[in-house]
Design a protein around this motif. Structure first.
Motif, short mmCIF file in Angstrom:
data_model
loop_
_atom_site.label_atom_id
_atom_site.label_comp_id
_atom_site.label_asym_id
_atom_site.label_seq_id
_atom_site.Cartn_x
_atom_site.Cartn_y
_atom_site.Cartn_z
N GLN A 95 -1.08 49.01 4.24
CA GLN A 95 -0.20 48.35 3.28
C GLN A 95 0.23 49.30 2.18
OE1 GLN A 95 -3.17 45.23 2.58
NE2 GLN A 95 -3.42 46.00 0.48
N GLY A 97 7.06 49.27 0.68
CA GLY A 97 7.61 47.96 1.00
C GLY A 97 6.87 46.85 0.30
N TYR A 132 5.09 42.89 0.11
CA TYR A 132 3.98 42.25 0.82
C TYR A 132 4.32 40.82 1.23
CZ TYR A 132 0.84 46.04 -0.77
OH TYR A 132 0.22 47.24 -1.00
N SER A 156 3.10 46.88 5.54
CA SER A 156 4.34 47.42 4.98
C SER A 156 4.67 48.82 5.45
CB SER A 156 4.26 47.43 3.44
OG SER A 156 3.17 48.20 3.00
N ASN A 204 6.93 44.80 10.80
CA ASN A 204 5.70 44.72 10.02
C ASN A 204 5.14 43.31 10.05
OD1 ASN A 204 7.54 46.92 8.50
ND2 ASN A 204 5.39 47.44 8.27
N VAL A 222 10.74 44.66 5.16
CA VAL A 222 9.81 44.79 4.04
C VAL A 222 10.50 45.35 2.80
CG1 VAL A 222 7.79 45.04 5.51
CG2 VAL A 222 9.04 47.08 4.81
#
Length: 511
Positions: free
Chosen positions: A154, A159, A161, A436, A466, A488
């Motif tokens: 992540q 990007g 969440y 992400s 994702n 994302v």
């Protein structure tokens, strides 16, 4: 370019918790005093047992600044059977210690098994958001179903969440994170700014964790269910391993950096005090969690104890894709102590399903480079003797319902797991994609799909989207819902179901 966090959401959270952003003069003498809301990083729970769990928060009125708070601070906590806290089941006080960034780890016990609870913290006139958590069933007790989510990779800078927003809405019983909770450097063309150019000391590792924790969707996922966590490499530095000093470091500076990364990880995760970093900088993270007679999860640390990569180049570093012989039986991914621990405990609960939960892909993938097949120097393929020992353990027990869970590769993957393409699978494998982080696009999808087709096993592979896995487990089936976010880069993007992968307890692989 977005802000580091949504201040409007934080204000709403503060007001809904009943905390007024008042000056110090309004607080009675001797009580903690804050110039800003201290629970900016939310709350979390983890490591569920039949009689309790760990509760976590961190006092951080200025999440990216050190030394804002002085000394240790008393924090009250409450656990309730009801969301309005009208039936308190447990309560107490803990110290938010300055030595650990004013984080709080409360180990609650004496509760009833297999039950939802609500919790919150308070200090001074500040009250935290409310979290929901759950005790596990007693080991061996009947359990017909379990809903759990699996997440990985992540990068905060690359990007948003949105996957965590969907995860919170699905309200699983348990959330597993299998590594790369933070990335130690921002990606190129960042979507969200990081509070420091790189995480390389205690202050900057803390800031990187805090940046992730300020995301409202990640906070919501932490507040909806207990988590079980393991780490991979980016919580420290890319592709690190035991006994190897990365380029640009001395042995001393590398040891200090790793110690700082481990401490920051402990400070920001809902894990027990037994995982607090030792004096030598080590930190035991591997553990076992059992849910009734339905599921056993063995969570493995594949970073802290692993042997060096094979094929070290003349510059002292190892290429990402290599061809050399790595079959030395002394090479290890888990270390002898952890291998022994796993061997003694794998399947010991008698649960219907056994999940070997680790950080990367077990199935070998060979990439053709200049006409020659290359393997990844950082996956299990580079540790064939260690992988063979693990496979031999699983086969020797002959337990149905054995599933390897992994992450790391920024792609969803599912298939049966076998020693060779021609042999019958002895276990199933599920790899979760990235929350992400980028997955390589169409070219990678075409190349890897063609390779997996050559293995003559039904498989699923998706690297272009994702998301996370939402798993519904029953006694005979595991339905793994691939929940994806199409973009994302869009903070408002919603998640949807891409595919539901069914695993049968009695027949390894996907059906």
């Amino acid at each position: 370019m977005s802000q580091n966090f949504d201040r409007r959401w934080l204000l709403k959270s503060a007001l809904s918790s009943g905390f007024l952003l008042a000056g110090c003069q309004s607080l009675p003498s001797g009580r903690a005093c804050f110039d800003a809301y201290p629970f900016t990083l939310g709350v979390a729970s983890g490591d569920p047992l039949a009689d309790g769990f760990v509760l976590w928060t961190r006092l951080a009125p200025a999440p990216f600044e050190d030394d804002v708070l002085q000394g240790d601070i008393a924090v009250g906590w409450e656990v309730s059977e009801t969301e309005d806290f009208s039936r308190i089941a447990a309560s107490g006080r803990a110290l938010a210690r300055s030595a650990f960034a004013h984080s709080v780890h409360v180990e609650v016990g004496g509760l009833r098994p297999s039950r939802d609870y609500f919790y919150r913290f308070h200090t001074g006139d500040a009250v935290s958001p409310t979290g929901r958590t759950r005790t596990s069933p007693v080991i061996g007790s009947p359990l017909d179903q379990l809903r759990f989510a699996v997440a990985s990779c992540q990068s905060y800078s690359v990007g948003y969440y949105g996957a965590y927003r969907d995860m919170a809405e699905q309200a699983p019983d348990l959330i597993l994170h299998v590594g790369d909770y933070i990335y130690e450097t921002p990606w190129t063309m960042p979507v969200r700014r990081m509070p420091a150019p790189e995480a390389n000391n205690l202050k900057s590792y803390r800031a990187y964790h805090a940046a992730a924790k300020t995301d409202p969707h990640l906070q919501a996922a932490h507040a909806v269910a207990p988590w079980l966590v393991i780490w991979d490499d980016h919580e420290v530095v890319n592709d690190y391993r035991d006994g190897h000093t990365p380029e640009g470091h001395t042995a001393t500076s590398w040891a200090a950096r790793r110690c700082a990364a481990y401490q920051a990880y402990y400070e920001h995760m809902p894990i027990r005090r037994r995982s607090r970093p030792a004096h030598d900088g080590s930190m035991q993270l591997y553990q076992r969690a059992v849910f009734g007679d339905l599921a056993q999860f063995d969570l493995l640390d594949t970073r802290q104890y692993r042997s060096d990569h094979p094929c070290r180049g003349p510059d002292g570093e190892t290429p990402s894709w290599v061809t050399c012989d790595a079959s030395d039986p002394a090479r290890t991914m888990l270390g002898q102590t952890q291998e022994t621990w796993l061997g003694r405990g794998f399947g010991v609960s008698g649960a219907a399903w056994n999940f070997i939960t680790q950080t990367t892909q077990m199935t070998s993938y060979l990439r053709t480079i200049e006409g020659a097949p290359h393997y990844s120097s950082d996956r299990w393929t580079a540790y064939p003797a260690a992988r063979a020992r693990l496979f031999d353990l699983v086969k020797s027990r002959g337990l149905p319902g054995t599933v390897f869970l992994g992450g790391d590769i920024h792609a969803f993957y599912a298939s049966g797991l076998s020693d060779a393409a021609s042999s019958e699978p002895f276990a199933s494998e599920l790899v979760v994609g990235a929350i992400s982080s980028g997955g390589g696009g169409d070219a990678r999808h075409a190349a890897e799909s063609a390779f997996y087709q050559s293995l003559a096993q039904p498989f699923f592979f998706e690297n272009r989207r994702n998301g996370y896995l939402l798993c519904d487990l029953s006694r005979q089936c595991l339905d793994a819902n691939v929940r994806i976010v199409d973009n994302v880069l869009d903070p408002d993007a919603m998640a949807r179901s891409e595919q539901v992968l069914r695993l049968s307890r009695d027949r390894p692989g996907i059906t």
